[in-house]
Design an enzyme around this catalytic site. Structure first.
Site, mmCIF file in Angstrom:
data_model
loop_
_atom_site.group_PDB
_atom_site.id
_atom_site.type_symbol
_atom_site.label_atom_id
_atom_site.label_comp_id
_atom_site.label_asym_id
_atom_site.label_seq_id
_atom_site.Cartn_x
_atom_site.Cartn_y
_atom_site.Cartn_z
ATOM 1 N N THR A 158 0.892 -1.176 0.020
ATOM 2 C CA THR A 158 0.052 -0.142 -0.061
ATOM 3 C C THR A 158 0.985 1.357 0.127
ATOM 4 O O THR A 158 1.606 1.669 -0.995
ATOM 5 C CB THR A 158 -1.088 0.088 1.217
ATOM 6 O OG1 THR A 158 -0.264 -0.025 2.350
ATOM 7 C CG2 THR A 158 -2.096 -1.086 1.134
ATOM 8 N N THR A 195 -1.336 -3.052 10.601
ATOM 9 C CA THR A 195 -1.574 -3.338 9.509
ATOM 10 C C THR A 195 -0.342 -3.996 8.650
ATOM 11 O O THR A 195 0.316 -3.238 8.102
ATOM 12 C CB THR A 195 -2.169 -2.140 8.712
ATOM 13 O OG1 THR A 195 -3.296 -1.625 9.195
ATOM 14 C CG2 THR A 195 -2.249 -2.480 7.208
#
Lengths: 419, 419
Positions: A158, A195
């Site tokens: 990401t 995450t």
């Protein structure tokens, strides 16, 4: 023999072990015009023993809920993962989208739906753009190959700036075994699984229970020890698949081989965890915070995490400032048992604070150490024997700037009719 | 009658009540060439009943330790405070410097040493530049006057950009009573008392025990509810001095008058606490985080603090981003009992998330609210009746930039032969 001596680093990632195929493609999940890879598949030609661990956040993304249930019911043989959308806080629709994805992949690979783990990472609260994902699933299966491990490492990124993958080989009981892995991290990195996604593959012949033990031990000393911004995500997942294709006989429970295998998994996880910190969002420094002499393990952990998570401490590291005053103030509010007059703080072995007061080491010396891109803070409470270690980073103005807005995602979601 | 209706705001600060004199001067504590006020004195012409509360950090600055002991032993009649150096982690020397300061002030004012509270705020770990402070103490006493309250408010400022002071009058049992206060905050602001000093003066005739109750109640709903960066300091102090000079008869314990007085102190503290958040280091927004429907008070507090302290959430506010996904992810890791599908999030009354999913409110509407310099996030867990409220702020790139280095302090300390 220490595990490091037995390990040989080899090329590749999740496809390094025998019998693992992979594919990574672009489905334009964030944005249809974005050519970046964002959809990935890992497939084992043979059934696997699988183990995993998941976020402790009470708000769990749909793929986490679904994959946890699948793992209880069946043996995972494939992992489908995407970046760009976390499929979190998406209600019944999110669950249904996850199942639909698993079903399509399972059908294409001749598996049962519950043999397909699903993982997502990205923005929270927006429905998955299934209109763009579903048509790409056949391409994902068709593209499977033995040399595409790197594409998976790229497709799960990401805000990561570089792919993270690793592969090793080692001899276990006279048999050559390989382990491969890829991971993504970047923001929201905090003790207790942040995450991050990490997929580990191996051709070892290892039982599910031994594997699960290895995962728990490994995560405890790796992914649970890293912190970038103190946040913890809805999607964290570590999965290990073992397909036994190395040709070795089954590893016996509690055997020397089992311990060696667990140590190797731990080694892989620690390498991946440290790589996540190094590539944390706008991070410029890798800082090991080492606590010694605590009365209890729990106290050592509290102190290490308070220091490693303090915005003020992390800001000072960003400014090359060997500010031990801020470190000791974080030690003080950690709620651990400490006695000010016993606390020593060293930076790369040079004393900054002795007995709770400034040491004689010159500021110039300390400043030169903290100006490096990697250093170790050692805090000795001198009260007991418990120790704990955390891997942290600085906090930069660029981190905040980078995280100020995800508005672009929402604009795209509106275009997609999803917001 | 609600307390607000009874309160009249008046001019001034700590000198507004009868019998309080003050002085603020420059002693060049940070830097001999810096003309800013950094040394302050508050003096009551008559003995006071005093109450206070102090940092919960286990590393306490020398003046905190000394003042806590003095307050147990005697009745405080003066407060001497400085900014620029926290006198924390300074060992026996720090204690001795604190006592020396109290002694000099006591001698000059004809008080006992233990009647002089000492407070410091500033950089941690450097000895006090007593060579510059001691010669200035006679000037501090000589400069005492009834109109110098503002100088005290200015002298305790560190990274504050404006002075914080307030004064009110109210009738209690037919007698006109005045209360004045000043405070400093700026960085290291976190629930459970952050780096802040707050001095409150009153001419009410109120007992020590009633005053102490008022302080604890007041702090619980004001200074313990604010958070800027999640850090907690070594020096936090709230002190209240009551000299009885209004001419009223003693306020009886548990009487209506006692309750009214406590409510007035609470009002003053809340006003000061909110002013600290508004002037937090490089803060651009004031955000109220309101949690409702929690199963327990403790759960409501956990959720409010997790959201109000999340670096990711605070970054998004800085970017005018109504990112409820990050809010709900912080709710999830707060360790409170929550059920995703029951969570509602409103921003200034407009729904952003209903039942754990995005609501129909347009992003534009929400974005316009979050673009304001003040708004309220309401999180309803819909599980029970417990509530909690925290006052927070955004986190800006400028905050990190501002906090990157305190190196200049060390350079000055070296010149002073103290480092």
């Amino acid at each position: 023999m220490p595990i490091r001596a037995a390990i040989k680093k080899i090329k590749g990632g999740v496809c390094a072990p025998k019998g693992f195929h992979a594919c990574g493609i672009s489905a334009g999940i964030k944005n249809p015009d974005d050519p970046r890879l964002d959809l990935a598949l890992i497939y084992s030609t043979h059934p696997c023993n699988a183990a995993g661990t998941f976020t402790t956040n009470r708000i769990k993304a749909a793929p986490v809920k679904v994959t946890q249930a699948y793992m209880k019911a069946d043996s995972i043989q494939a992992i489908v993962a995407n970046s760009g959308n976390a499929n979190a806080c998406t209600g019944v629709q999110g669950i249904s989208d996850t199942r639909k994805t698993a079903k399509a992949i399972a059908k294409g690979l001749g598996l049962r739906q519950r043999q397909v783990a699903v993982c997502s990472t990205g923005v929270i609260g927006l429905p998955m753009p299934m209109g763009r994902i579903e048509p790409k699933l056949p391409d994902l299966i068709a593209g499977l190959g033995e040399k595409n491990g790197e594409d998976v490492a790229r497709a799960i990124m990401t805000s990561d700036t570089c792919k993270k993958e690793i592969a090793i080989s080692l001899d276990i009981g006279g048999h050559r075994v390989k382990i491969g892995a890829c991971a993504k991290g970047a923001g929201m990195i905090c003790p207790n699984m942040a995450t991050m996604l990490c997929f580990i593959t191996t051709d070892a012949n290892i039982s599910k229970s031994c594997l699960q033990k290895g995962v728990l031990e490994g995560v405890e000393t790796s992914f649970n020890r890293i912190t970038i911004d103190g946040d913890m995500s809805t999607n964290d997942t570590v999965l290990v698949l073992a397909n036994g294709q190395s040709g070795m006989p089954p590893i016996k429970r509690n055997s020397k081989e089992c311990k060696m295998m667990r140590a190797a998994i731990q080694y892989i996880m620690l390498r991946m965890a440290k790589a996540l910190v190094r590539d944390g969002e706008r991070v410029t420094k890798f800082v090991t915070v080492e606590v010694k002499g605590a009365r209890t393990y729990n106290d050592a952990q509290k102190v290490a995490e308070a220091v490693a998570n303090s915005a003020l401490v992390k800001s000072s590291w960003n400014g090359n400032d060997p500010n031990w005053g801020r470190i000791i103030h974080a030690v003080g509010y950690s709620r651990a048992m400490v006695r000010e007059e016993l606390i020593d703080i060293h930076i790369n072995g040079k004393s900054a604070c002795l007995g709770g007061m400034q040491s004689k080491t010159s500021m110039k010396t300390l400043r030169n150490i903290v100006a490096k891109d990697s250093f170790t803070i050692t805090i000795n409470l001198n009260l007991g024997k418990a120790e704990y270690e955390v891997y942290s980073s600085d906090l930069s103005p660029e981190y905040i700037d980078f995280n100020r807005s995800e508005y672009a995602y929402w604009k795209q979601a509106r275009k997609d009719g999803l917001a």
